[in-house]
Scaffold this motif. Structure first.
Motif, mmCIF file in Angstrom:
data_model
loop_
_atom_site.group_PDB
_atom_site.id
_atom_site.type_symbol
_atom_site.label_atom_id
_atom_site.label_comp_id
_atom_site.label_asym_id
_atom_site.label_seq_id
_atom_site.Cartn_x
_atom_site.Cartn_y
_atom_site.Cartn_z
ATOM 1 N N GLU A 172 0.827 -1.199 0.000
ATOM 2 C CA GLU A 172 0.000 0.000 0.000
ATOM 3 C C GLU A 172 0.866 1.256 0.000
ATOM 4 N N HIS A 173 1.936 1.221 0.794
ATOM 5 C CA HIS A 173 2.821 2.384 0.914
ATOM 6 C C HIS A 173 3.556 2.655 -0.403
ATOM 7 N N VAL A 174 4.089 1.605 -1.019
ATOM 8 C CA VAL A 174 4.922 1.781 -2.209
ATOM 9 C C VAL A 174 4.084 2.019 -3.467
ATOM 10 N N LEU A 175 2.966 1.288 -3.609
ATOM 11 C CA LEU A 175 2.156 1.386 -4.818
ATOM 12 C C LEU A 175 1.060 2.442 -4.711
ATOM 13 N N GLY A 176 0.817 2.931 -3.491
ATOM 14 C CA GLY A 176 -0.156 4.003 -3.315
ATOM 15 C C GLY A 176 -1.584 3.581 -3.525
ATOM 16 N N PHE A 177 -1.990 2.458 -2.907
ATOM 17 C CA PHE A 177 -3.388 2.034 -3.021
ATOM 18 C C PHE A 177 -3.847 1.417 -1.712
ATOM 19 N N ASP A 178 -5.116 1.094 -1.653
ATOM 20 C CA ASP A 178 -5.734 0.561 -0.446
ATOM 21 C C ASP A 178 -6.272 -0.836 -0.756
ATOM 22 N N PHE A 179 -5.841 -1.836 0.041
ATOM 23 C CA PHE A 179 -6.294 -3.208 -0.196
ATOM 24 C C PHE A 179 -7.803 -3.354 0.002
ATOM 25 N N HIS A 180 -8.411 -2.429 0.688
ATOM 26 C CA HIS A 180 -9.870 -2.468 0.854
ATOM 27 C C HIS A 180 -10.574 -1.918 -0.390
ATOM 28 N N HIS A 181 -9.797 -1.310 -1.271
ATOM 29 C CA HIS A 181 -10.348 -0.770 -2.525
ATOM 30 C C HIS A 181 -9.412 -1.196 -3.653
ATOM 31 N N LEU A 182 -9.532 -2.470 -4.053
ATOM 32 C CA LEU A 182 -8.592 -3.050 -5.001
ATOM 33 C C LEU A 182 -8.649 -2.404 -6.380
ATOM 34 N N GLU A 183 -9.726 -1.650 -6.659
ATOM 35 C CA GLU A 183 -9.778 -0.966 -7.949
ATOM 36 C C GLU A 183 -8.696 0.113 -8.054
ATOM 37 N N SER A 184 -8.097 0.478 -6.904
ATOM 38 C CA SER A 184 -7.035 1.482 -6.917
ATOM 39 C C SER A 184 -5.644 0.868 -7.093
ATOM 40 N N ASP A 185 -5.576 -0.453 -7.184
ATOM 41 C CA ASP A 185 -4.299 -1.141 -7.377
ATOM 42 C C ASP A 185 -3.854 -0.974 -8.829
ATOM 43 N N PRO A 186 -2.691 -0.365 -9.079
ATOM 44 C CA PRO A 186 -2.258 -0.177 -10.473
ATOM 45 C C PRO A 186 -2.074 -1.481 -11.224
ATOM 46 N N PHE A 187 -1.871 -2.587 -10.517
ATOM 47 C CA PHE A 187 -1.654 -3.865 -11.193
ATOM 48 C C PHE A 187 -2.940 -4.482 -11.726
ATOM 49 N N ARG A 188 -4.077 -3.889 -11.395
ATOM 50 C CA ARG A 188 -5.318 -4.435 -11.967
ATOM 51 C C ARG A 188 -5.395 -4.151 -13.460
ATOM 52 N N LEU A 189 -4.566 -3.239 -13.940
ATOM 53 C CA LEU A 189 -4.550 -2.922 -15.364
ATOM 54 C C LEU A 189 -3.551 -3.782 -16.138
ATOM 55 N N LEU A 190 -2.830 -4.642 -15.422
ATOM 56 C CA LEU A 190 -1.838 -5.509 -16.067
ATOM 57 C C LEU A 190 -2.427 -6.911 -16.224
ATOM 58 N N LYS A 191 -2.538 -7.380 -17.438
ATOM 59 C CA LYS A 191 -3.107 -8.689 -17.738
ATOM 60 C C LYS A 191 -2.015 -9.563 -18.353
ATOM 61 N N VAL A 192 -1.736 -10.686 -17.713
ATOM 62 C CA VAL A 192 -0.659 -11.567 -18.167
ATOM 63 C C VAL A 192 -1.234 -12.939 -18.509
ATOM 64 N N SER A 193 -0.951 -13.405 -19.702
ATOM 65 C CA SER A 193 -1.428 -14.728 -20.119
ATOM 66 C C SER A 193 -0.558 -15.810 -19.507
ATOM 67 N N ASP A 194 -1.042 -17.049 -19.566
ATOM 68 C CA ASP A 194 -0.168 -18.177 -19.255
ATOM 69 C C ASP A 194 0.873 -18.277 -20.369
ATOM 70 N N PHE A 195 2.055 -18.747 -20.005
ATOM 71 C CA PHE A 195 3.136 -18.910 -20.981
ATOM 72 C C PHE A 195 3.365 -20.404 -21.224
ATOM 73 N N PHE A 196 3.304 -20.785 -22.501
ATOM 74 C CA PHE A 196 3.468 -22.191 -22.871
ATOM 75 C C PHE A 196 4.757 -22.374 -23.671
ATOM 76 N N PRO A 197 5.379 -23.540 -23.543
ATOM 77 C CA PRO A 197 6.653 -23.762 -24.244
ATOM 78 C C PRO A 197 6.479 -23.825 -25.757
ATOM 79 N N ILE A 198 7.483 -23.310 -26.486
ATOM 80 C CA ILE A 198 7.473 -23.394 -27.943
ATOM 81 C C ILE A 198 7.551 -24.864 -28.369
ATOM 82 N N LYS A 199 8.398 -25.628 -27.690
ATOM 83 C CA LYS A 199 8.485 -27.071 -27.861
ATOM 84 C C LYS A 199 8.218 -27.707 -26.503
ATOM 85 N N ASP A 200 8.018 -29.011 -26.490
ATOM 86 C CA ASP A 200 7.776 -29.695 -25.222
ATOM 87 C C ASP A 200 8.917 -29.375 -24.249
#
Length: 274
Positions: A172-200
């Motif tokens: 909360e201190h470093v990212l400047g948000f409140d865990f009781h209001h997760l919409e203020s978390d800047p990481f909610r705008l980051l969407k990461v897919s699963d990563f699959f191997p190019i080969k087995d």
């Protein structure tokens, strides 16, 4: 700024284990001792290959439901190893020795229980459809979050919070948000897919031991773990999307940028891998 979509390829530079709370059950693998490989397979497909006598023997062992019968099950699977077909995973010589010594245990229930607990093989994250290894998007997003926290806090250990919610308070201190209001978390705008191997993805079984990063007169006391790992040099592909900031009314006081993410990853993990 519009949404930003970036396609990534990740190459592992060291053995990677991502815990998934799964172990290799006695009925899901055999060990090819000559090839020094663990063979992982679908249990149902394996059972379909057993003749009636072997299937009856398997059912009898399973019906006992005791700790010692788990050892019998391992021995039975070993006797049918020629039928096993599936993913082949490298194992070290020490693992072969551990495996054979475990099979040679007597029938003392306490000893068998202790040694079987020591022989648990923890799986890395895997695709349930194929059985192959992959990297969950949540793991990558967590790694990015750690790096950004470190960058924004300039690598300092301060401020320190001492109560049981210290981790939350630091974020909360470093990212400047409140865990009781997760919409203020800047990481909610980051969407990461699963990563699959190019080969087995090539995998290997390793023994992990606890070592302190800083020299100390006392070594760490944690017991070893047997881990399935993805081998170095494996290439994974996936995407990262950074959504545009919804504006000041969103509560996000300090939004992320792709430049910040790249800088954070380089500054944090370049040091960690040394």
């Amino acid at each position: 700024m519009p949404d930003q979509l970036v396609h990534f390829r990740l190459t592992t530079v060291s053995p990677v284990h991502i815990g998934c709370d799964e172990i290799y059950e006695p009925t899901s693998f055999v060990v090819d001792e000559q090839a020094r490989e663990l063979v992982s397979f679908d249990t149902a497909a394996f059972l379909e290959q057993l003749d009636s006598d072997a299937l009856s023997q398997f059912s009898t062992i399973c019906g006992k439901g005791t700790i010692v019968s788990l050892l019998e099950l391992l021995k039975f699977m070993r006797s049918q190893a020629d039928l096993a077909e599936g993913h082949r995973i490298k194992v070290p010589t020490a693992f072969i020795e551990h495996y054979t010594s475990t099979l040679d245990l007597g029938k003392n229930e306490h000893t068998v229980k202790q040694e079987l607990n020591n022989f648990q093989i923890r799986r890395t994250a895997f695709d349930p459809l194929t059985g192959g290894a992959y990297i969950p998007g949540s793991a990558i997003k967590g790694a990015i979050r750690t790096a950004v926290l470190n960058l924004r806090n300039n690598g300092r250990r301060e401020p320190q919070f001492s109560n049981r919610n210290a981790d939350i308070q630091l974020q909360e201190h470093v990212l400047g948000f409140d865990f009781h209001h997760l919409e203020s978390d800047p990481f909610r705008l980051l969407k990461v897919s699963d990563f699959f191997p190019i080969k087995d993805a090539a995998r290997a079984i390793m023994y992990a031991v606890d070592r302190k990063k800083r020299r100390s007169e006392r070594e760490a006391q944690a017991p070893y773990q047997i881990l399935e790992t993805v081998e170095p040099g494996t290439i994974f592909a996936g995407t990262v999307v950074l959504l545009s900031s919804p504006g000041p009314t969103s509560g996000i006081r300090s939004p992320l940028t792709t430049d910040e993410i790249v800088k954070a990853l380089r500054s944090f993990y370049d040091v960690e891998k040394q």
